[in-house]
Write a protein that holds these residues in place. Structure first.
Motif, PDB file in Angstrom:
ATOM      1  N   ASN A  75       0.813  -1.354   0.099  1.00 57.23           N
ATOM      2  CA  ASN A  75      -0.009  -0.079   0.082  1.00 57.23           C
ATOM      3  C   ASN A  75       0.781   1.289  -0.046  1.00 57.23           C
ATOM      4  OD1 ASN A  75      -3.122  -0.764   0.085  1.00 57.23           O
ATOM      5  ND2 ASN A  75      -2.113  -2.017   1.821  1.00 57.23           N
ATOM      6  N   PHE A  76       2.176   1.288   0.520  1.00 56.10           N
ATOM      7  CA  PHE A  76       2.842   2.192   0.430  1.00 56.10           C
ATOM      8  C   PHE A  76       3.157   2.603  -1.173  1.00 56.10           C
ATOM      9  CE2 PHE A  76       7.170   4.542   0.073  1.00 56.10           C
ATOM     10  CZ  PHE A  76       6.908   5.544   1.101  1.00 56.10           C
ATOM     11  N   SER A  77       3.203   1.722  -1.696  1.00 55.22           N
ATOM     12  CA  SER A  77       3.504   1.635  -3.382  1.00 55.22           C
ATOM     13  C   SER A  77       2.217   2.127  -4.143  1.00 55.22           C
ATOM     14  CB  SER A  77       3.758   0.417  -4.085  1.00 55.22           C
ATOM     15  OG  SER A  77       4.034   0.394  -5.498  1.00 55.22           O
ATOM     16  N   ASP A  78       1.077   1.506  -3.962  1.00 58.23           N
ATOM     17  CA  ASP A  78      -0.086   1.856  -4.510  1.00 58.23           C
ATOM     18  C   ASP A  78      -0.992   2.974  -4.037  1.00 58.23           C
ATOM     19  OD1 ASP A  78      -1.594   0.458  -2.964  1.00 58.23           O
ATOM     20  OD2 ASP A  78      -1.841  -1.097  -4.176  1.00 58.23           O
ATOM     21  N   GLY A  79      -0.700   3.252  -2.704  1.00 58.93           N
ATOM     22  CA  GLY A  79      -1.488   4.341  -1.973  1.00 58.93           C
ATOM     23  C   GLY A  79      -0.581   5.598  -1.764  1.00 58.93           C
ATOM     24  N   VAL A  80       0.575   5.574  -1.889  1.00 60.47           N
ATOM     25  CA  VAL A  80       1.209   6.782  -1.551  1.00 60.47           C
ATOM     26  C   VAL A  80       2.331   7.236  -2.827  1.00 60.47           C
ATOM     27  CG1 VAL A  80       3.470   7.983  -0.233  1.00 60.47           C
ATOM     28  CG2 VAL A  80       1.640   6.207   0.725  1.00 60.47           C
ATOM     29  N   VAL A  81       3.176   6.232  -3.214  1.00 65.43           N
ATOM     30  CA  VAL A  81       4.203   6.562  -4.584  1.00 65.43           C
ATOM     31  C   VAL A  81       3.197   6.772  -5.829  1.00 65.43           C
ATOM     32  CG1 VAL A  81       6.035   5.719  -5.662  1.00 65.43           C
ATOM     33  CG2 VAL A  81       5.702   5.282  -3.304  1.00 65.43           C
ATOM     34  N   ALA A  82       2.394   5.870  -6.082  1.00 64.95           N
ATOM     35  CA  ALA A  82       1.778   5.889  -7.343  1.00 64.95           C
ATOM     36  C   ALA A  82       0.850   7.191  -7.642  1.00 64.95           C
ATOM     37  CB  ALA A  82       0.912   4.599  -7.582  1.00 64.95           C
ATOM     38  N   PRO A  83       0.091   7.326  -6.664  1.00 65.76           N
ATOM     39  CA  PRO A  83      -0.665   8.687  -6.938  1.00 65.76           C
ATOM     40  C   PRO A  83       0.151   9.957  -6.974  1.00 65.76           C
ATOM     41  CG  PRO A  83      -1.262   7.730  -4.624  1.00 65.76           C
ATOM     42  CD  PRO A  83      -0.481   6.691  -5.550  1.00 65.76           C
ATOM     43  N   ALA A  84       1.224   9.864  -6.229  1.00 65.85           N
ATOM     44  CA  ALA A  84       1.988  10.997  -6.165  1.00 65.85           C
ATOM     45  C   ALA A  84       3.002  11.152  -7.430  1.00 65.85           C
ATOM     46  CB  ALA A  84       3.051  10.918  -5.034  1.00 65.85           C
ATOM     47  N   PHE A  85       3.266   9.779  -7.997  1.00 64.61           N
ATOM     48  CA  PHE A  85       3.912   9.717  -9.225  1.00 64.61           C
ATOM     49  C   PHE A  85       3.308  10.279 -10.371  1.00 64.61           C
ATOM     50  CE2 PHE A  85       4.852   7.475 -13.218  1.00 64.61           C
ATOM     51  CZ  PHE A  85       6.193   7.491 -13.503  1.00 64.61           C
ATOM     52  N   TRP A  86       2.048   9.941 -10.510  1.00 59.68           N
ATOM     53  CA  TRP A  86       1.043  10.144 -11.554  1.00 59.68           C
ATOM     54  C   TRP A  86       0.801  11.535 -11.509  1.00 59.68           C
ATOM     55  CZ3 TRP A  86       1.504   7.962 -15.902  1.00 59.68           C
ATOM     56  CH2 TRP A  86       1.870   6.436 -15.780  1.00 59.68           C
ATOM     57  N   MET A  87       0.632  12.257 -10.220  1.00 61.34           N
ATOM     58  CA  MET A  87       0.321  13.599 -10.106  1.00 61.34           C
ATOM     59  C   MET A  87       1.500  14.265 -10.502  1.00 61.34           C
ATOM     60  SD  MET A  87      -0.799  15.668  -6.799  1.00 61.34           S
ATOM     61  CE  MET A  87      -1.355  14.187  -5.986  1.00 61.34           C
ATOM     62  N   GLY A  88       2.728  13.903 -10.429  1.00 61.06           N
ATOM     63  CA  GLY A  88       3.929  14.712 -10.643  1.00 61.06           C
ATOM     64  C   GLY A  88       3.834  14.779 -12.378  1.00 61.06           C
ATOM     65  N   ILE A  89       3.515  13.628 -13.039  1.00 57.69           N
ATOM     66  CA  ILE A  89       3.580  13.354 -14.452  1.00 57.69           C
ATOM     67  C   ILE A  89       2.410  14.213 -15.032  1.00 57.69           C
ATOM     68  CG2 ILE A  89       3.015  11.981 -16.405  1.00 57.69           C
ATOM     69  CD1 ILE A  89       6.025  11.824 -15.009  1.00 57.69           C
ATOM     70  N   GLY A  90       1.403  14.206 -14.512  1.00 58.28           N
ATOM     71  CA  GLY A  90       0.228  15.051 -15.222  1.00 58.28           C
ATOM     72  C   GLY A  90      -0.746  15.801 -14.337  1.00 58.28           C
ATOM     73  N   GLY A  91      -0.265  16.041 -13.208  1.00 60.04           N
ATOM     74  CA  GLY A  91      -1.151  17.126 -12.399  1.00 60.04           C
ATOM     75  C   GLY A  91      -2.379  16.360 -11.596  1.00 60.04           C
ATOM     76  N   LEU A  92      -3.312  17.050 -11.224  1.00 59.35           N
ATOM     77  CA  LEU A  92      -4.511  16.524 -10.528  1.00 59.35           C
ATOM     78  C   LEU A  92      -5.087  15.468 -11.398  1.00 59.35           C
ATOM     79  CD1 LEU A  92      -6.234  16.676  -8.033  1.00 59.35           C
ATOM     80  CD2 LEU A  92      -7.618  18.370  -9.030  1.00 59.35           C
ATOM     81  N   PRO A  93      -5.235  15.683 -12.560  1.00 58.41           N
ATOM     82  CA  PRO A  93      -6.125  14.803 -13.617  1.00 58.41           C
ATOM     83  C   PRO A  93      -5.452  13.302 -13.949  1.00 58.41           C
ATOM     84  CG  PRO A  93      -6.105  16.992 -14.739  1.00 58.41           C
ATOM     85  CD  PRO A  93      -5.106  16.834 -13.580  1.00 58.41           C
ATOM     86  N   ALA A  94      -3.970  13.254 -13.546  1.00 62.59           N
ATOM     87  CA  ALA A  94      -3.548  11.982 -13.800  1.00 62.59           C
ATOM     88  C   ALA A  94      -3.370  11.306 -12.420  1.00 62.59           C
ATOM     89  CB  ALA A  94      -2.185  12.273 -14.274  1.00 62.59           C
ATOM     90  N   GLY A  95      -3.276  11.969 -11.386  1.00 64.17           N
ATOM     91  CA  GLY A  95      -3.307  11.423  -9.876  1.00 64.17           C
ATOM     92  C   GLY A  95      -4.644  10.980  -9.695  1.00 64.17           C
ATOM     93  N   ALA A  96      -5.638  11.622 -10.172  1.00 60.92           N
ATOM     94  CA  ALA A  96      -7.097  11.517  -9.743  1.00 60.92           C
ATOM     95  C   ALA A  96      -7.573  10.109 -10.908  1.00 60.92           C
ATOM     96  CB  ALA A  96      -8.126  12.467 -10.074  1.00 60.92           C
ATOM     97  N   ALA A  97      -6.969  10.158 -11.923  1.00 59.53           N
ATOM     98  CA  ALA A  97      -7.205   8.850 -12.737  1.00 59.53           C
ATOM     99  C   ALA A  97      -6.444   7.571 -12.360  1.00 59.53           C
ATOM    100  CB  ALA A  97      -6.855   9.199 -14.123  1.00 59.53           C
ATOM    101  N   TYR A  98      -5.285   7.966 -11.757  1.00 59.86           N
ATOM    102  CA  TYR A  98      -4.800   6.575 -10.974  1.00 59.86           C
ATOM    103  C   TYR A  98      -5.502   6.320  -9.998  1.00 59.86           C
ATOM    104  CZ  TYR A  98      -2.225   3.909  -8.009  1.00 59.86           C
ATOM    105  OH  TYR A  98      -1.941   2.843  -7.327  1.00 59.86           O
ATOM    106  N   LYS A  99      -5.991   7.059  -9.258  1.00 63.04           N
ATOM    107  CA  LYS A  99      -6.971   6.775  -8.115  1.00 63.04           C
ATOM    108  C   LYS A  99      -8.125   6.154  -8.373  1.00 63.04           C
ATOM    109  CE  LYS A  99      -6.413   6.941  -3.381  1.00 63.04           C
ATOM    110  NZ  LYS A  99      -4.994   6.424  -2.856  1.00 63.04           N
ATOM    111  N   ALA A 100      -8.829   6.269  -9.570  1.00 65.29           N
ATOM    112  CA  ALA A 100      -9.880   5.714 -10.119  1.00 65.29           C
ATOM    113  C   ALA A 100      -9.581   4.224 -10.505  1.00 65.29           C
ATOM    114  CB  ALA A 100     -10.367   6.624 -11.064  1.00 65.29           C
ATOM    115  N   ALA A 101      -8.243   4.235 -11.208  1.00 69.56           N
ATOM    116  CA  ALA A 101      -8.042   2.978 -11.730  1.00 69.56           C
ATOM    117  C   ALA A 101      -7.739   1.882 -10.439  1.00 69.56           C
ATOM    118  CB  ALA A 101      -6.855   3.025 -12.548  1.00 69.56           C
TER     119      ALA A 101
END
Length: 321
Positions: A152-178
């Protein structure tokens, strides 16, 4: 957008997601979950054949992604131009990672074992894992808690932060939805094996970079924890990560197991059915105690600081470009 991810991580690290706010408006994951439930109810029809349900699952995932990306993109654009909007954007973004709540739930398992015994430990770990806990001994409770922390550190912390860094709020939220779709419909049950196929495969794809980054963070973090071994972590990743049933979870779990010199994963029971699984950190100590959970939390906390520092550096570099 690494600046947004950096600031969101800092805010969430110290504040978490306030209980009063959750009671007032819920959480983005709960909103996403309602949409997934509606799509599942309307489009996952038992009368349809396997191919049709699989096709409808692909369509449902596409609709979910489109809605979440569109809403979050509009929200981000609006907040960037209104007074105090950027501050609100940071607060919204801070709802996506889950550093504080993850640490609290895992620490509760260790504290329950230490102060109240095995039954309390089982009850605490049941809140963060899906496996059957009634017959778990102390070592198995500790393994479950540490595995949950690593994954969960990977998919609950690192992953949303990673995708947010790549594409802002839309990418972070899209990851969370997936990720939410995978947890709700991406499992191999009679109802969801076909309809949830796309959600499960897409979640595997979007979690791939974060799982590798998390493993690297755990390796470096082991340098700063007494008796932890970064070398053993690297060897465990190379040897065991591929043996996990998930193409991603094995990386952080193997890194954590190797760093602490313990064995994680292995066979476990879900819904009364025993599931065979490979060991992460094979050959490591299997008789775990609650102190091992505290050691794992030390590694995760240092990895979190490393992640925040990394995103801070990336934000500065991007600012200068």
């Amino acid at each position: 957008m690494f600046l947004l991810a950096f600031l969101a991580l800092i805010v969430e690290r110290f504040t978490g997601y306030p209980d009063w706010l959750f009671k007032l408006i819920g959480h983005p994951v709960t909103w996403i979950g309602r949409l997934i439930s509606q799509l599942d109810t309307r489009w996952n029809r038992e009368a349809d054949d396997f191919a049709t349900r699989k096709r409808m699952g692909i369509q449902a995932l596409a609709v979910l992604m489109a809605v979440v990306i569109l809403v979050s993109a509009v929200l981000q654009d609006v907040l960037l131009v209104i007074p105090f909007g950027p501050i609100l954007l940071i607060l919204v973004a801070a709802s996506l990672p889950a550093q504080k709540s993850l640490e609290r739930h895992v620490r509760d398992v260790a504290s329950s074992l230490k102060h109240h015994g095995l039954p309390a430990g089982r009850a605490a770990v049941s809140r963060i894992v899906g496996r059957d806990v009634e017959q778990l001994d102390e070592a198995a409770v500790c393994r479950a808690a540490i595995e949950s922390l690593a994954e969960n550190f990977s998919d609950g912390v690192v992953a949303p932060a990673f995708w947010m860094g790549i594409g802002g709020l839309p990418a972070g939220a899209a990851y969370k939805a997936a990720n939410t779709a995978d947890s709700m419909i991406g499992h191999r049950s009679a109802r969801h094996e076909a309809f949830g196929w796309a959600a499960a495969r897409f979640d595997d794809l979007v979690n791939l970079p974060a799982s590798r980054l998390t493993a690297a963070l755990f390796v470096v973090a082991a340098l700063f924890v007494r008796d932890a071994s970064p070398g053993n972590a690297i060897r465990a990743i190379r040897r065991d990560a591929k043996n996990h049933r998930s193409p991603n979870a094995g990386w952080p779990e193997a890194a954590m197991a190797g760093a602490l010199g313990i064995a994680l994963a292995g066979p476990r029971s879900y819904g009364g059915e025993m599931i065979e699984a490979g060991y992460m950190g094979e050959g490591g100590r299997s008789e775990l105690v609650y102190e091992d959970i505290y050691d794992a939390l030390k590694i995760a906390r240092i990895a979190d600081m490393l992640l925040i520092g990394l995103f801070g550096v990336l934000a500065i570099l991007m600012w200068q470009v």
